[in-house]
Each structure stands twice: as structure tokens, then as C-alpha cells.
Design a protein around this motif. Structure first.
Motif, short mmCIF file in Angstrom:
data_model
loop_
_atom_site.label_atom_id
_atom_site.label_comp_id
_atom_site.label_asym_id
_atom_site.label_seq_id
_atom_site.Cartn_x
_atom_site.Cartn_y
_atom_site.Cartn_z
N ALA A 50 21.36 -66.05 -39.87
CA ALA A 50 22.55 -66.28 -39.04
C ALA A 50 22.44 -65.55 -37.70
O ALA A 50 22.73 -66.12 -36.64
N LYS A 51 21.97 -64.31 -37.75
CA LYS A 51 21.84 -63.50 -36.52
C LYS A 51 20.82 -64.13 -35.58
O LYS A 51 21.05 -64.22 -34.37
N GLU A 52 19.70 -64.57 -36.13
CA GLU A 52 18.64 -65.15 -35.31
C GLU A 52 19.11 -66.44 -34.62
O GLU A 52 18.79 -66.69 -33.46
N LEU A 53 19.89 -67.24 -35.34
CA LEU A 53 20.33 -68.53 -34.80
C LEU A 53 21.67 -68.45 -34.06
O LEU A 53 22.10 -69.44 -33.46
N GLY A 54 22.31 -67.28 -34.12
CA GLY A 54 23.59 -67.12 -33.42
C GLY A 54 24.73 -67.91 -34.05
O GLY A 54 25.62 -68.40 -33.36
N ILE A 55 24.68 -68.06 -35.38
CA ILE A 55 25.76 -68.74 -36.10
C ILE A 55 26.26 -67.84 -37.22
O ILE A 55 25.69 -66.78 -37.47
N SER A 56 27.32 -68.23 -37.91
CA SER A 56 27.89 -67.39 -38.96
C SER A 56 27.09 -67.51 -40.26
O SER A 56 26.41 -68.53 -40.50
N ALA A 57 27.20 -66.48 -41.09
CA ALA A 57 26.51 -66.48 -42.38
C ALA A 57 27.00 -67.61 -43.27
O ALA A 57 26.23 -68.22 -44.01
N SER A 58 28.32 -67.89 -43.19
CA SER A 58 28.87 -68.97 -44.03
C SER A 58 28.31 -70.34 -43.61
O SER A 58 28.08 -71.21 -44.46
N THR A 59 28.05 -70.52 -42.30
CA THR A 59 27.45 -71.78 -41.82
C THR A 59 26.03 -71.91 -42.36
O THR A 59 25.62 -73.00 -42.80
N VAL A 60 25.26 -70.81 -42.33
CA VAL A 60 23.89 -70.83 -42.87
C VAL A 60 23.93 -71.19 -44.36
O VAL A 60 23.16 -72.04 -44.83
N SER A 61 24.83 -70.53 -45.09
CA SER A 61 24.95 -70.78 -46.53
C SER A 61 25.24 -72.26 -46.83
O SER A 61 24.60 -72.86 -47.69
N ARG A 62 26.19 -72.83 -46.07
CA ARG A 62 26.55 -74.24 -46.30
C ARG A 62 25.43 -75.18 -45.87
O ARG A 62 25.21 -76.21 -46.49
N ALA A 63 24.71 -74.79 -44.81
CA ALA A 63 23.58 -75.62 -44.36
C ALA A 63 22.49 -75.69 -45.43
O ALA A 63 21.91 -76.75 -45.69
N LEU A 64 22.22 -74.55 -46.06
CA LEU A 64 21.21 -74.50 -47.12
C LEU A 64 21.62 -75.32 -48.34
O LEU A 64 20.78 -75.79 -49.10
N LYS A 65 22.94 -75.48 -48.52
CA LYS A 65 23.45 -76.28 -49.65
C LYS A 65 23.68 -77.74 -49.27
O LYS A 65 24.26 -78.50 -50.03
N ASP A 66 23.25 -78.11 -48.03
CA ASP A 66 23.40 -79.48 -47.52
C ASP A 66 24.86 -79.93 -47.48
O ASP A 66 25.20 -81.06 -47.83
N HIS A 67 25.73 -79.01 -47.05
CA HIS A 67 27.17 -79.30 -46.98
C HIS A 67 27.45 -80.37 -45.92
O HIS A 67 26.92 -80.31 -44.81
N PRO A 68 28.29 -81.38 -46.23
CA PRO A 68 28.56 -82.49 -45.28
C PRO A 68 29.23 -82.05 -43.98
O PRO A 68 29.15 -82.76 -42.97
N ASP A 69 29.90 -80.90 -43.97
CA ASP A 69 30.57 -80.43 -42.75
C ASP A 69 29.61 -79.88 -41.70
O ASP A 69 29.99 -79.68 -40.54
N ILE A 70 28.38 -79.63 -42.10
CA ILE A 70 27.40 -79.02 -41.18
C ILE A 70 26.53 -80.12 -40.56
O ILE A 70 26.06 -81.03 -41.25
N SER A 71 26.34 -80.03 -39.24
CA SER A 71 25.57 -81.06 -38.53
C SER A 71 24.11 -81.06 -38.96
O SER A 71 23.57 -80.03 -39.38
N SER A 72 23.47 -82.21 -38.84
CA SER A 72 22.08 -82.35 -39.26
C SER A 72 21.17 -81.47 -38.40
O SER A 72 20.18 -80.91 -38.87
N LYS A 73 21.56 -81.26 -37.12
CA LYS A 73 20.79 -80.41 -36.21
C LYS A 73 20.79 -78.96 -36.71
O LYS A 73 19.75 -78.29 -36.73
N THR A 74 21.99 -78.48 -37.11
CA THR A 74 22.12 -77.11 -37.63
C THR A 74 21.36 -76.96 -38.94
O THR A 74 20.65 -75.97 -39.16
#
Length: 338
Positions: free
Chosen positions: A12-36
Motif C-alpha cells: 500500500a505504501k509503495e503504491l500510495g493507496i490504502s491497505a484495505s484497497t490492496v487487500s480487496r485488490a488481492l481478493k479480486d473485489h469488484p469495487d476495485i479497478s482492473s488497473k489497481t
């Protein structure tokens, strides 16, 4: 490539996003953009990120028990909090395991070990006055157990908190005293390593400054129990220029001060006004009844329990902590002037 175990927070720190966004991205959450998702997964692969196996295994075995550690069960505020906690826990299908630290750091550590042994799903904590080391709470987190602190919170750990607006409550109490003609206002304060104690004293000081009254350090003493108030209030009354009002950090301290002031022959509120913090039975049955701040302990319990149940349900320890604030309100009674 990074050395050591990589965490979601590192990504999260490296990409400048929140930890919760990283967590959801790793779980392929539909709310997270494909780019992220692509950026997160690419970095996770590059850095050889692996989920915390211990935390994951612990999260998958549920006990349906929530642990609660409080300083004192007999205290009106904490008993109100417990009612709120149990309401939400019951509705969500959890049993509550209650521990009392009795304001002892050693006992609090033993409470935490008992909760770890019991494999509780989550823990709600209001710390003891003695607690200055927080490694026992970190141990809970390291074992995949989410924690929500309430009232007495821990600044050293990145954790969820539910707090009372102590600064605003103290400010309104002292401003009420000033508006009723008081000029030398003493403060019986909590230990200053506690955030609660700091914020109530800051509110006291800020109200004096706003109304251009000087802060007399002789009128601020560490005193936060009935027994201490009985012992230390006489020192205030013996000052060459004694106070005309006392703002106490809690209800029982205010009651102790009231007892001493009356026995010394002062009239309350004509000679000395007194305000406490927490609207329990003691405030309502004192003579005169105490002007005080309602802390809404039941609401604190509801919010803390809701937050914890949500964390348990999510089953993810890499979340962005939140702090929820419950407002106080001043209840004016006979211990202050009209």
C-alpha cells in the motif's frame, strides 16, 4: 526486491493507496479497478508477498466468543458500555467473555493470555491506568485477533477506537462554570499518559484561554478517584487563594470533592461549584445533585461492538483503522450556579 516478510501495508505504501484497497485488490473485489488490481498483483508477485499463514489459519476457526477487558465493572460508565456490547454481540450470535483488569497492568496481561488461550474471535479493550507497554495487545493482533479500543485507547498501536469527545466535554463543563461567574477553577485530572486525561485537561485549559482567564498550575492536580479526592481536595481549600469551582475528571472524584468541600464548611454551589464527568447514580443522588457530562456509555458499547463484529466478519487483519467519536452533553444540576 524487499528483504523480510512483505505485508499488505508495504504494498500500500509503495503504491500510495490504502491497505484495505490492496487487500480487496488481492481478493479480486469488484469495487476495485482492473488497473489497481493489476498494479497490486504485479508488485505482490515481484516482492513475493504471502498472506500471514498463522493469522489466516486462526481466522478460519471461529469460537463465536468476543472478549472484553475493562478496568472496573462497578463503574457506571463501564456497566453502560457492557449493556451496549452485549446487545450487538447477542444479535450477531456471539457470546461475551468478560475480564476486569482492576486498573492493574499485570492483571490486564493475564487477561490477554486467557483470551488467547480461549481463541476468542475479537477483543474489546479499555486499558488500565497502569498500562504503558502495549506488547500484549500486539500479540493479539499477531495471532489474527482484531481489537477495538474504547474510552481509554492506545496511540502506540494502529487500531480501531471508539472514544468520547473528551476535549469538547471538558471545554463545555469549564465554560459553564465561567459563564456562571467562576474564575478560579481547579481541575482534578487523570494521569497524563492516558489520552483521555490529556484531552480533558486540554479542554479545561482551552476554555480558560478563550475567556482570558490565566491557567494556575497549582489548581491542576492528579486526582482521579474518590479516595484521592478525599485526600487531596483539602490541599486546594488551604491555598491562600482557594478555587471557586472544581472540574473533576470523573463522577466519583467529583463526589469525593463535594464531600470534602461541604465538611470544610463551604456551601455548594454558592462558595464552590463542582462538575463531574459521567452521569451515574452517584451524580443524581448526591446532595446537591452533581452537574456532569453524560458520556453515553451504552452508545459507546454499541459502536465498539458493531465495529468489532464487522472486522471479524471481514476476516482480514490488514485494514485501515477508524476512530469513532461519541459526543457528550452537559447536564446541569444543583452543584453549579444558575
Amino acid at each position: 526486491m524487499r528483504s523480510g516478510q512483505v505485508t499488505i501495508k508495504d504494498i500500500a505504501k509503495e503504491l500510495g493507496i490504502s491497505a484495505s484497497t490492496v487487500s480487496r485488490a488481492l481478493k479480486d473485489h469488484p469495487d476495485i479497478s482492473s488497473k489497481t488490481k493489476e498494479a497490486v498483483n504485479e508488485l505482490a508477485k515481484k516482492w513475493h508477498y504471502k498472506p500471514n499463514a498463522v493469522a489466516l489459519s486462526l481466522r478460519h476457526s471461529k469460537s463465536n466468543v468476543i472478549g472484553v477487558i475493562i478496568p472496573e465493572i462497578v463503574h457506571h460508565f463501564f456497566s453502560s458500555v457492557i449493556s451496549g456490547i452485549e446487545k450487538i454481540a447477542h444479535e450477531a450470535g456471539y457470546n461475551v467473555m468478560m475480564f476486569q483488569s482492576n486498573e492493574s497492568y499485570e492483571r490486564e496481561m493475564a487477561n490477554v493470555q486467557a483470551l488467547l488461550s480461549s481463541r476468542v474471535d475479537g477483543v474489546l479493550v479499555s486499558m488500565s491506568k497502569e498500562t504503558n507497554d502495549f506488547s500484549h495487545f500486539k500479540e493479539l493482533r499477531d495471532n489474527g485477533i482484531p481489537i477495538v479500543f474504547f474510552d481509554r485507547v492506545c496511540n502506540e498501536l494502529s487500531s480501531d477506537n471508539v472514544i468520547v469527545d473528551d476535549f469538547a466535554g471538558a471545554f463545555s463543563a469549564v465554560e459553564h462554570l465561567i459563564n456562571t461567574g467562576c474564575k478560579r477553577i481547579a481541575h482534578l485530572s487523570a494521569p497524563q499518559h492516558m489520552l483521555l486525561g490529556q484531552n480533558r485537561q486540554k479542554g479545561y485549559r482551552q476554555a480558560l484561554l478563550k475567556h482570558k482567564l490565566s491557567v494556575d498550575e497549582d489548581l491542576i492536580i492528579k486526582c482521579d478517584s474518590f479516595e484521592e479526592a478525599i485526600e487531596k481536595t483539602p490541599d486546594l481549600l488551604r491555598l491562600p487563594n482557594p478555587p471557586d469551582a472544581i472540574f473533576a475528571v470523573n463522577e466519583l472524584t467529583a463526589a469525593g470533592a463535594l464531600s470534602v468541600v461541604k465538611k470544610a464548611g463551604f456551601k455548594v454551589p454558592e462558595d464552590i461549584s463542582i462538575i463531574g464527568f459521567t452521569d451515574g447514580v452517584v451524580s443524581r443522588t448526591s446532595d446537591p445533585a452533581l452537574t456532569t457530562l453524560e458520556q453515553h456509555g451504552y452508545e459507546v458499547g454499541l459502536r465498539a461492538s458493531e465495529l468489532l463484529v464487522g472486522r471479524i466478519t471481514e476476516g482480514d487483519m490488514d485494514y485501515e483503522p477508524v476512530t469513532k467519536v461519541v459526543k457528550t452533553n452537559l447536564i446541569v444540576r444543583g452543584s453549579t450556579k444558575n
